[in-house]
Design a protein around this motif. Structure first.
Motif, short mmCIF file in Angstrom:
data_model
loop_
_atom_site.label_atom_id
_atom_site.label_comp_id
_atom_site.label_asym_id
_atom_site.label_seq_id
_atom_site.Cartn_x
_atom_site.Cartn_y
_atom_site.Cartn_z
N THR A 81 10.20 8.67 1.45
CA THR A 81 9.02 7.93 1.01
C THR A 81 9.29 6.86 -0.04
N HIS A 82 10.49 6.87 -0.64
CA HIS A 82 10.80 5.86 -1.66
C HIS A 82 12.00 4.99 -1.30
N ALA A 83 13.05 5.59 -0.72
CA ALA A 83 14.21 4.79 -0.33
C ALA A 83 14.03 4.16 1.04
N ARG A 84 13.32 4.85 1.93
CA ARG A 84 13.06 4.35 3.28
C ARG A 84 11.56 4.44 3.55
N THR A 85 10.82 3.61 2.87
CA THR A 85 9.36 3.66 2.98
C THR A 85 8.90 3.21 4.36
N GLY A 86 7.75 3.71 4.77
CA GLY A 86 7.18 3.32 6.05
C GLY A 86 6.61 1.90 5.97
N ALA A 87 6.29 1.35 7.14
CA ALA A 87 5.72 0.00 7.20
C ALA A 87 4.35 -0.02 6.51
N VAL A 88 4.11 -1.07 5.76
CA VAL A 88 2.84 -1.21 5.06
C VAL A 88 1.74 -1.53 6.06
N ARG A 89 0.63 -0.82 5.97
CA ARG A 89 -0.48 -1.05 6.89
C ARG A 89 -1.18 -2.36 6.57
N ARG A 90 -1.73 -3.01 7.62
CA ARG A 90 -2.47 -4.25 7.41
C ARG A 90 -3.76 -3.95 6.67
N ARG A 91 -4.07 -4.83 5.75
CA ARG A 91 -5.32 -4.68 5.01
C ARG A 91 -6.48 -5.12 5.91
N PRO A 92 -7.61 -4.39 5.90
CA PRO A 92 -8.78 -4.85 6.66
C PRO A 92 -9.35 -6.11 6.02
N GLU A 93 -10.07 -6.91 6.82
CA GLU A 93 -10.68 -8.11 6.27
C GLU A 93 -11.67 -7.75 5.19
N GLU A 94 -11.64 -8.52 4.12
CA GLU A 94 -12.56 -8.24 3.02
C GLU A 94 -13.98 -8.56 3.45
N PRO A 95 -14.96 -7.71 3.07
CA PRO A 95 -16.35 -7.97 3.44
C PRO A 95 -16.86 -9.24 2.76
N LEU A 96 -17.80 -9.90 3.40
CA LEU A 96 -18.38 -11.11 2.83
C LEU A 96 -19.21 -10.79 1.60
N GLU A 97 -19.14 -11.68 0.65
CA GLU A 97 -19.98 -11.52 -0.53
C GLU A 97 -21.43 -11.79 -0.15
N GLN A 98 -22.32 -11.20 -0.93
CA GLN A 98 -23.75 -11.40 -0.68
C GLN A 98 -24.10 -12.89 -0.80
N GLY A 99 -24.84 -13.40 0.17
CA GLY A 99 -25.21 -14.81 0.16
C GLY A 99 -24.36 -15.65 1.07
N GLU A 100 -23.25 -15.07 1.61
CA GLU A 100 -22.38 -15.84 2.48
C GLU A 100 -22.77 -15.69 3.95
N GLN A 101 -23.75 -14.79 4.25
CA GLN A 101 -24.07 -14.52 5.63
C GLN A 101 -24.61 -15.75 6.35
N GLY A 102 -25.32 -16.58 5.62
CA GLY A 102 -25.90 -17.76 6.25
C GLY A 102 -24.88 -18.75 6.71
#
Length: 292
Positions: free
Chosen positions: A259-280
């Protein structure tokens, strides 16, 4: 800072294992001899304190002094090389083979046993005034420990053997954690504190350490313990060595390496949610409009 991150000391673990593989036979045996002797003296010290105070916790609190001394001096225990040396093989370090790993283990075993046996003989002389009298209270206690942790297991048959093996596993889980903990710091005080904690746990819990037993059981035989060499080997030393190997390599060496010398592949981050007011600002979605 004196603290090293897990990624940093995991590399040091592999480097240490590689260095031990290529160490000369002379140096390997001498360092193992001294490690076995110092740990045996620490065990005699802890038992003496426990008997004189009537409080086993005091002995357990003080026993780690021997472990810290031997590792600060660069000596090697079988329990430590069980954990570190195979990592050099798993990491595919050049020149490291199964045969070279087994060679290291064999030499360290011989050195540890010789050192522990030497101290066992010297302490037996002290406990009996040169074998001219019956053992003193500490000597009788050591003989009792030898009986309880050989024929005591044998009385329970397979269940006793399983218990012995598990105690060996748990022992080197803690002891090898102490070995690795010394690599977490570059200061002497940091190393000592980090080593002290898991060694205290192993000793007070009565787990089975193959090198400590190399002192306790020969001492017990010299001091009149009611068990045989065959009892010692079959109902303690051999299962303890196997348990120590499994515990140190599985729960410390391989887990930290994986887990430290041969760490696994980093998972992709999910898309960040839109801030309020950006929906339009989004494009129209007719399917979503129908759902609404």
């Amino acid at each position: 800072m004196s603290y090293l991150s897990p990624a940093e000391f995991s590399k040091k673990m592999v480097d240490a294992g590689e260095a031990k593989v290529f160490m000369s036979t002379r140096d390997t045996v001498i360092r193992a001899f001294m490690a076995g002797a110092i740990l045996a003296l620490a065990a005699a010290f802890a038992i003496t304190v426990s008997v004189q105070t009537g409080e086993p916790l005091v002995g357990a609190l003080l026993f780690p002094v021997g472990f810290c001394m031997l590792y600060l001096l660069g000596f090697d225990l079988l329990t430590g090389v069980f954990t570190l040396v195979p990592l050099a093989l798993i990491d595919r370090r050049p020149g490291v083979t199964v045969r070279s790993v087994l060679r290291n283990w064999g030499l360290v075993f011989v050195g540890n046993f010789a050192g522990a046996l030497t101290v066992a003989l010297l302490m037996a002389v002290i406990f009996t005034f040169g074998f001219s009298t019956d053992p003193d209270e500490v000597g009788r206690t050591i003989g009792t420990i030898g009986e309880g942790r050989t024929v005591g297991y044998a009385e329970h048959g397979a269940a006793g053997m399983l218990t012995l093996f598990i105690r060996g596993v748990l022992c080197n889980w803690m002891v090898s954690t102490g070995v690795v903990a010394a690599m977490m710091s570059t200061s002497v005080s940091g190393k000592v504190i980090a080593m002290w904690m898991p060694i205290l746990v192993f000793f007070y819990m009565g787990f089975e350490h193959s090198i400590v037993n190399m002192f306790l059981f020969p001492s017990g035989l010299m001091l009149g313990g009611d068990f045989s060499v065959a009892d010692y080997l079959l109902w303690n030393e051999i299962p303890t060595v196997v348990g120590n190997l499994v515990g140190g390599l599985t729960f410390v060496g391989l887990t930290l390496y994986a887990t430290h010398a041969r760490t696994g592949a980093v998972r992709r981050r999910p898309e960040e949610p839109l801030e309020q007011g950006e929906q339009g600002e989004q494009e129209a979605d007719p399917v979503a409009d129908l759902v609404r």
